[in-house]
Enzyme design. Structure first.
Site, PDB file in Angstrom:
ATOM      1  N   LYS A  65     -35.534 -20.984   0.979  1.00  0.00           N
ATOM      2  CA  LYS A  65     -34.397 -20.581   1.804  1.00  0.00           C
ATOM      3  C   LYS A  65     -33.830 -19.273   1.267  1.00  0.00           C
ATOM      4  O   LYS A  65     -33.656 -19.118   0.047  1.00  0.00           O
ATOM      5  CB  LYS A  65     -33.353 -21.694   1.765  1.00  0.00           C
ATOM      6  CG  LYS A  65     -32.141 -21.518   2.659  1.00  0.00           C
ATOM      7  CD  LYS A  65     -31.255 -22.755   2.551  1.00  0.00           C
ATOM      8  CE  LYS A  65     -30.033 -22.706   3.434  1.00  0.00           C
ATOM      9  NZ  LYS A  65     -29.212 -23.948   3.310  1.00  0.00           N
ATOM     10  N   SER A 139     -28.521 -25.957   7.596  1.00  0.00           N
ATOM     11  CA  SER A 139     -28.782 -24.533   7.627  1.00  0.00           C
ATOM     12  C   SER A 139     -30.170 -24.174   7.086  1.00  0.00           C
ATOM     13  O   SER A 139     -30.625 -23.036   7.233  1.00  0.00           O
ATOM     14  CB  SER A 139     -27.717 -23.803   6.793  1.00  0.00           C
ATOM     15  OG  SER A 139     -27.733 -24.238   5.441  1.00  0.00           O
ATOM     16  N   SER A 163     -27.379 -29.749   5.086  1.00  0.00           N
ATOM     17  CA  SER A 163     -28.226 -28.635   5.488  1.00  0.00           C
ATOM     18  C   SER A 163     -29.712 -28.813   5.206  1.00  0.00           C
ATOM     19  O   SER A 163     -30.524 -28.043   5.718  1.00  0.00           O
ATOM     20  CB  SER A 163     -27.735 -27.344   4.816  1.00  0.00           C
ATOM     21  OG  SER A 163     -26.488 -26.952   5.347  1.00  0.00           O
TER      22      SER A 163
END
Length: 574
Positions: A65, A139, A163
């Site tokens: 990420k 996310s 997330s």
């Protein structure tokens, strides 16, 4: 390990880039590394393997990420103007690479890790891996879809409010959000530093657990990092007791998800779980503190001043959420700290006596159009069952539950108190019908040769201590097996005179240091603990016959295994 003759690390890289081309999902990546560079890293792994280096994650490809640093690759947090080039790789990623994994690239996310749909990014909304018209979840959207499409083996994300767990659910994969601090946050762009957790996505729970085991452990560069405690449990009990929400707590679920959760609970009972409904309103109310309370000020402290400069690439929804916390007062923050302490105490009482809480991961699976039409309400609703977890210092494992009647993925999760990660992993794997894996690479190996083995009357002592079964084991050919009489007949090994011993067969378990001392205090006087040599040359702690009992104990070495002795004698005491 994925490295065999048919799938070497370099072959895995070639397969990944073929899949990238075929999938045509450019929105997954913010920075995809050049194939030649990834091949070079994979070739280096092959050389390490050839030199005999043990590499538990050899050749596994990692999507990171893009709020987590990888040296030499820009970190953007999905905001172009925020980008910087780190000189050092985040410690969690360093540990993966040390274990043989290879970084494929930096993956897309909801900007500044703020969102649960995966749509708040100037690099593009990440589409769901199976249904491109639906959201991927966020996310950690990019790593999740990279894993779900088979491009990456491991996705490294962050999970503050769900997330990692939400995109795991929406893409039919597994996600482990470990206890806060178990994986250091060094090298991570903070969202809410007190509640950020580096987390893992993988196709199944076992692979995710293997990654957590490598990444876990304190680091001096993260003052919030934590070590596994000396009394950590290494396994779920044989018959776990699970709490589930009362029907009234499930009103936020879409009809399809409500039905899928009911069937997942039924499957859990068939898998040997005891299930009891409880009112989790306290947890759901506590969840509101994360965004509706003063803790959102931590997000402003992290990147608020930058967003106050009105960068062109800022997502307006993200900017509004974060900059609205500019005026949070110290008194409000102190009040919410007190409210949080009360909620943690209440949660402990609510879940006392349970091994975990089984929940739906999220409420529904919205479309990209749904989120565009109402970017606040839909996303807010999606975090109903995930937002409280880090606030209350809990760990969670998300896994595929029973699919909806239409065949779409439905995600469930097991939530446990801090440091109960292994219990959650085992329960999730058992409900999902997949192999489990160990998340804590610590503890002591314990060999047993009598009634402490599985299926025998004293095994409950090990089960109650969270001992993890590792497999069958044999001693070196230098031991005798003695039957020890008592309230519960059992057996222990003793060292034999030269040439008089045999290989004795038993079982090997992993236990914590505290569990080992508790076991010793509960052993009958005829037994003790001592070091024993195994047939592979290792030395482990074992349950042995005490010296004072050895003279009167029956020598049953000829049977070489306690179960064979019982079968031959009908279980009679010697």
């Amino acid at each position: 390990m994925v490295t065999d003759a048919a799938r070497s690390p370099t072959a895995r890289v070639a397969a990944a880039y073929r899949t990238i081309a075929e999938a045509d999902r450019p929105e997954i990546w913010i920075t995809l590394r050049q194939q030649t560079d990834v091949f070079a890293d994979a070739a280096a792994v092959e050389r390490r393997l050839a030199a005999g280096e043990p590499l538990p994650l050899a050749g596994m490809l990692v999507a990171v990420k893009d709020n987590i640093d990888v040296a030499g690759l820009p970190t953007t947090a999905a905001c172009p103007e925020f980008a910087y080039l780190p000189a050092t790789t985040a410690v969690a990623v360093q540990r993966l690479c040390a274990a043989g994994a290879v970084v494929l690239g930096k993956a897309n996310l909801d900007q500044f890790a703020t969102g649960l749909a995966g749509t708040r990014s100037p690099y593009g909304a990440v589409r769901n891996s199976r249904y491109p018209q639906l959201v991927a979840g966020g996310s950690s959207s990019g790593p999740a879809v990279a894993v779900a499409l088979g491009i990456a083996d491991i996705g490294v994300g962050t999970d503050t409010a769900g997330s990692v767990r939400v995109p795991a659910a929406l893409n039919g994969i597994a996600g482990i959000k470990p206890t806060l601090g178990i994986i250091p946050t060094h090298g991570v762009v903070p969202a809410c530093p007190s509640f950020d957790a580096v987390s893992v996505l993988a196709a199944d729970v076992a692979r995710a657990a293997a990654a957590v085991a490598v990444m876990a452990g304190p680091d001096s560069r993260d003052p919030r990092s934590r070590a596994w405690p000396s009394d950590v449990r290494f396994a779920a009990p044989g018959v776990p007791r699970l709490a589930i929400p009362e029907d009234a707590n499930l009103s936020a679920l879409s009809p399809a998800y409500a039905d899928a959760f009911t069937r997942t609970v039924t499957h859990a009972t068939r898998a040997g779980m005891r299930v009891e409904a409880v009112d989790i309103s306290l947890l759901l109310d506590a969840a509101l503190l994360l965004y509706d309370g003063a803790f959102v000020a931590e997000r402003y402290a992290a990147v608020g001043a930058f967003l106050d400069s009105h960068p062109a690439g800022a997502d307006p929804v993200v900017a509004q959420i974060i900059t609205s916390a500019r005026s949070v007062s110290g008194a409000a923050f102190a009040a919410d700290l007190n409210a949080l302490a009360l909620a943690r105490a209440g949660a402990g009482k609510l879940l006392a006596g349970f091994d975990g809480l089984l929940l739906p991961t999220t409420t529904e699976h919205p479309s990209l159009a749904d989120v565009r039409a109402d970017p606040h309400t839909v996303v807010r609703r999606m975090g109903a069952y995930t937002n409280f977890c880090n606030l209350l210092d809990m760990a969670a494992v998300a896994f595929p539950g029973e699919p909806t009647t239409g065949g779409a993925p439905f995600g469930a999760m097991v939530v446990v108190p801090a440091f109960g990660d292994q219990v959650a992993v085992d329960i999730a794997a058992r409900i999902g019908g997949t192999p489990s894996g160990a998340v804590a690479a610590i503890g002591c190996d314990l060999a047993v040769f009598g009634a402490h083995m599985r299926g025998h009357p004293m095994h409950g002592q090990l089960d109650g201590l969270g001992a993890r079964y590792l497999g069958p084991v044999s001693t070196a050919s230098a031991y005798r097996l003695l039957a020890v009489a008592g309230t519960t007949p059992t057996a222990g090994v003793v060292r034999a005179a030269a040439g008089a011993g045999r290989e004795i067969q038993g079982e090997l378990f992993r236990v914590s240091e505290v569990a080992l001392s508790r076991l010793l205090s509960g052993l009958p006087a005829q037994l003790g603990l001592a070091g024993v040599e195994l047939d592979d040359g290792r030395s482990v702690v074992a349950v042995v016959a005490a010296d004072h009992a050895a003279g009167s104990a029956a020598d049953i070495t000829g049977y070489r295994h306690w179960a064979r002795y019982l079968e031959a004698t009908g279980g009679e005491q010697p």
